[in-house]
Structures are given as structure tokens and as C-alpha cells.
Design an enzyme around this catalytic site. Structure first.
Site, PDB file in Angstrom:
ATOM      1  N   HIS A  88     -89.277  -2.597  -8.864  1.00 38.56           N
ATOM      2  CA  HIS A  88     -88.006  -3.239  -8.888  1.00 38.56           C
ATOM      3  C   HIS A  88     -88.728  -4.494  -7.680  1.00 38.56           C
ATOM      4  CE1 HIS A  88     -84.884  -3.515 -11.527  1.00 38.56           C
ATOM      5  NE2 HIS A  88     -85.746  -1.883 -11.170  1.00 38.56           N
ATOM      6  N   HIS A  95     -77.653   0.990  -5.203  1.00 38.41           N
ATOM      7  CA  HIS A  95     -78.441   0.297  -3.967  1.00 38.41           C
ATOM      8  C   HIS A  95     -77.189  -0.022  -3.205  1.00 38.41           C
ATOM      9  CE1 HIS A  95     -77.744  -3.335  -6.039  1.00 38.41           C
ATOM     10  NE2 HIS A  95     -77.556  -3.631  -5.108  1.00 38.41           N
ATOM     11  N   GLU A 108     -72.749  -9.904  -2.464  1.00 43.70           N
ATOM     12  CA  GLU A 108     -72.870 -10.172  -3.659  1.00 43.70           C
ATOM     13  C   GLU A 108     -71.879 -10.593  -4.589  1.00 43.70           C
ATOM     14  OE1 GLU A 108     -75.438  -7.301  -4.892  1.00 43.70           O
ATOM     15  OE2 GLU A 108     -76.744  -6.815  -3.257  1.00 43.70           O
ATOM     16  N   HIS A 145     -69.635  -7.081  -4.371  1.00 45.32           N
ATOM     17  CA  HIS A 145     -69.979  -5.886  -3.620  1.00 45.32           C
ATOM     18  C   HIS A 145     -69.545  -6.240  -1.921  1.00 45.32           C
ATOM     19  CE1 HIS A 145     -71.359  -4.771  -7.653  1.00 45.32           C
ATOM     20  NE2 HIS A 145     -70.171  -4.269  -7.760  1.00 45.32           N
ATOM     21  N   HIS A 190     -73.173   0.271  -5.103  1.00 50.83           N
ATOM     22  CA  HIS A 190     -73.361  -0.139  -6.635  1.00 50.83           C
ATOM     23  C   HIS A 190     -74.342  -0.602  -7.521  1.00 50.83           C
ATOM     24  CE1 HIS A 190     -74.282  -4.178  -3.972  1.00 50.83           C
ATOM     25  NE2 HIS A 190     -74.968  -4.642  -4.347  1.00 50.83           N
TER      26      HIS A 190
END
Length: 404
Positions: free
Chosen positions: A251, A294, A300, A324, A330
Site C-alpha cells: 500500500h 491500522h 480521520e 476514527h 480501524h
């Protein structure tokens, strides 16, 4: 409208100002007086902190047949952090309205508004000219700029407000000159004016130190016949975003989807980033493609303009949101995890017909009483989407090519 060109492209600090030529100076008004604050709230100690994962169902828009609500009276503060008086921090607002602002305008002495419409179209009158805004577009009204909003139906959206700093394009680093949001795609208004006397007075509403004040004047504030400068409102179509993505494995950080950033004094750390997750190809090999589970140092807040966000199979709906907080774990819900774990890794289209976004901040956000208690949209069962997750660890299994 004209191209913003290099106003946003300049990465070095630069002076921002504009000269406005008016029929009558803006100082010609009656004194400001405090008015009802509505649901605007910058008291981050109103309720205690909550580190849990939070999700809201679509925020309900008032019905016009029951009560007329315009853009200003429909502002609801959801969460935020920092201090307005020291020019450091941010707030996240939701706007829920069903009628236009009539002989009323608004300006924010505290910070910049980044407006993200989700439902309904907006015609925004500013001192610099008019901007038409619809879902999948954003606009930024910078600190101190007067504006009024016309709507044509029930209208809903999100606002990211930052204090003391302005939004700018992120540093591209090794990406180079082209990619992400390109300066050529930002638009600004051309001068438009109205020379209009207002019987009964035109109301100018000011948000100052988090409180609302109103003043009356005899003429329209949109009496600017010409202007020049680089301190302007502007808009951007999210479809013009040039996506950068991983094409081998693993990612890339979500920062590769940053449209605009509001930097802090610490290099590489933002007061707020505006990030989108647009339609794109997924081609990474040997990789669990949805966002991984993570915890991180950022807060966020996510919203959904349209479609279905790929990492959340249910419950995350257009017009709703999630928060979050820093270091709260989450990631994808159980259904998404199972589906992605069994999927054949071949090139696939991701997020077609979808536009999700994130307001990401290095600050620890506090949620208002409206957000936690009185909005009526908080999803109390959000945590249950992870309960079906199963362990798949098999310590005795080996790859056929792995040496013994």
C-alpha cells in the site's frame, strides 16, 4: 470563470491579498450585535472525550414545509480541536438546509471554509463573483470573504474549517510537476456586482471567535465592480484529480490522495488534509487491497458523497460519516475482509461511481454534544461490523516453494 493557475502552485510562502473596487465601502454598516448561535459550537470541552470508533447515519435535512433553514442557520459543528484566538486548529461542520439566504450574507473571521456538497446544488454569491457548486465539486471560501448561498432543494454537505493557515497544494516531491490536483483545474470567479438598495436592510452575519454577530446595511455587500489579486475564493472538480497508486505490491500511504493541505509549523505534519478516494485501478500483487487495519497518530473523519466505499460493505452511507481518532484501531469490516481475502488478484476497477473523502488531522478531535447526543444519527452498533472477524493464522502451513 478563469483558471487559478499558479496561485495555489506556489509552494514558498507568499503574500496573499486582493484589491476590491466597491460602489460603497464595506465600512458603511450598523454596529454588530450578538445573535443566536444555533448549532455552531467551538467548545471542545462540552462533553467528555470518546476514543471509540464513531459512525453517523446520513444527517437529516429539515423539511421546508416544517421550517425554512438556510445555509447559516443549518450549520452544525460535529467535532474539532485547537483554539480560534491563537489561530491554531480546525472544526468539522455539517450543513443541512432547505432554503436560500435572502438578503443575508456570511463571513468567517476565524478561518477558511472548505465546502463539500453531498446533496443538492449551491449557487454561491461572493464579493469576487458567483460560483455554481454541485456534488463532486468543492470550493474554498477564505477567511473574511463575504458570501451568500442559494439552494434549489434539500441540501446537505460537509465543511472543513481551519484557523490561522490556508489550504494549498501538497508538496509533490518525487512525483514531480504533474499529478494529484493540478493547478490548471482550479477555478475562480470573475467580477460580478449588484448595485441594489435593500429596504429593511441587508443582514451581514460574522462568525468571530466562534460566536455569531449580525449587522445591518442599506445596500448589497456584493457591490464590487472589479478586483485583482491572489486572495480569492476558488472551486475544483474532483473528477480532475490525477490518481497516483501502487502498481507492484503493498500500500501507498493515503497521502497520495491529498487534494489540499493546511500545513502546521512542523514539517510534514498537517493541521488538516483533504483527501479523496476516487475511481481507480487496483493492480497491486501479493497484497490485501482494501485499506489495512491500522492505528496511527492522525484523526480521520470520513464522509461519502456518492456510491459505496470499498472498505465498508454496509452502514457507511452518502451524507453520513465516521470518525476514527488518534491511535484508535480501524479498518475494513468483516464482510470486506472475507471478500478481499478470497478474491483473485487481477486488475480490478475500484470505487466506480463512488467518491469518498477524508478530513485528516494531526490534532486530537473532540466531538460536540450535537454529534454525540442530539443529532440522532450516531450509529450505536458500529463496533459490531468487526465482531465476525476470524483468525486465519496457520503456523504449520508452508508455501510449496518455501525451503524446509
Amino acid at each position: 470563470m478563469s483558471v487559478l493557475q499558479r496561485i495555489l502552485a506556489a509552494q514558498a510562502p507568499c503574500r496573499k491579498d486582493s484589491w476590491l473596487y466597491r460602489i460603497l465601502p464595506s465600512v458603511s454598516h450598523k454596529p454588530f450585535a450578538s445573535i443566536d448561535q444555533g448549532h455552531i459550537n467551538h467548545n471542545w470541552d462540552e462533553v467528555g472525550p470518546d476514543p471509540n470508533q464513531l459512525r453517523w447515519k446520513p444527517f437529516e435535512i429539515p423539511k421546508a414545509c416544517q421550517k425554512k433553514v438556510d445555509f447559516v442557520s443549518g450549520l452544525h459543528t460535529l467535532c474539532g480541536a485547537g483554539d480560534i484566538r491563537s489561530n491554531n486548529g480546525l472544526a468539522v461542520h455539517i450543513f443541512l438546509c432547505n432554503s436560500s439566504m435572502e438578503n443575508r450574507c456570511f463571513y468567517n473571521s476565524d478561518g477558511d471554509f472548505l465546502i463539500v456538497p453531498q446533496k443538492g446544488k449551491l449557487l454561491i454569491y461572493t464579493e469576487f463573483g458567483k460560483m455554481f457548486l454541485q456534488p463532486n465539486e468543492i470550493c474554498v471560501i477564505q477567511r473574511g470573504m463575504r458570501f451568500s448561498v442559494d439552494v434549489f432543494e434539500e441540501t446537505r454537505g460537509y465543511i472543513l474549517e481551519v484557523y490561522g493557515v490556508h489550504f494549498e497544494l501538497p508538496d509533490l516531491g518525487p512525483i514531480g510537476a504533474n499529478g494529484l490536483a493540478n493547478p490548471r483545474d482550479f477555478l475562480i470567479p470573475v467580477a460580478w456586482y449588484e448595485d441594489r438598495q435593500v429596504p429593511g436592510g441587508f443582514t451581514v452575519i460574522n462568525k468571530y471567535q466562534g460566536k455569531l454577530f449580525a449587522s445591518k446595511q442599506d445596500v448589497s455587500p456584493f457591490n464590487v465592480v472589479a478586483w485583482h489579486g491572489n486572495y480569492t475564493p476558488y472551486k475544483y472538480n474532483l473528477e480532475n484529480f490525477m490518481v497516483i497508486n501502487a502498481v507492484a505490491f503493498d500500500h501507498a500511504d493515503p497521502s497520495i490522495f491529498t487534494v489540499l493541505t493546511a500545513k502546521s509549523l512542523r514539517p510534514g505534519v498537517a493541521i488538516a488534509d483533504f483527501v479523496i478516494f476516487p475511481p481507480r485501478w487496483g493492480v497491486a500483487d501479493k497484497t490485501f487491497r482494501p485499506p489495512y487495519y491500522h492505528r496511527n497518530c492522525m484523526s480521520e473523519f470520513m464522509g461519502l458523497i456518492k456510491g459505496h466505499y470499498e472498505a465498508k460493505q454496509g452502514g457507511f452511507l452518502p451524507g453520513g460519516g465516521s470518525l476514527h481518532s488518534a491511535m484508535t484501531p480501524h479498518g475494513p469490516d468483516a464482510d470486506c475482509f472475507e471478500k478481499a481475502s478470497k478474491a483473485k488478484l487481477e486488475p480490478e476497477r475500484i470505487a466506480d461511481g463512488t467518491m469518498a473523502f477524508m478530513f485528516e488531522s494531526s490534532l486530537s478531535l473532540a466531538v460536540t454534544k450535537w454529534g454525540l447526543k442530539t443529532c440522532g444519527c450516531l450509529d450505536e452498533d458500529y463496533y459490531k461490523c468487526w465482531e465476525p472477524l476470524q483468525a486465519h493464522f496457520t503456523p504449520t502451513s508452508r508455501s510449496p516453494t518455501e525451503p524446509k
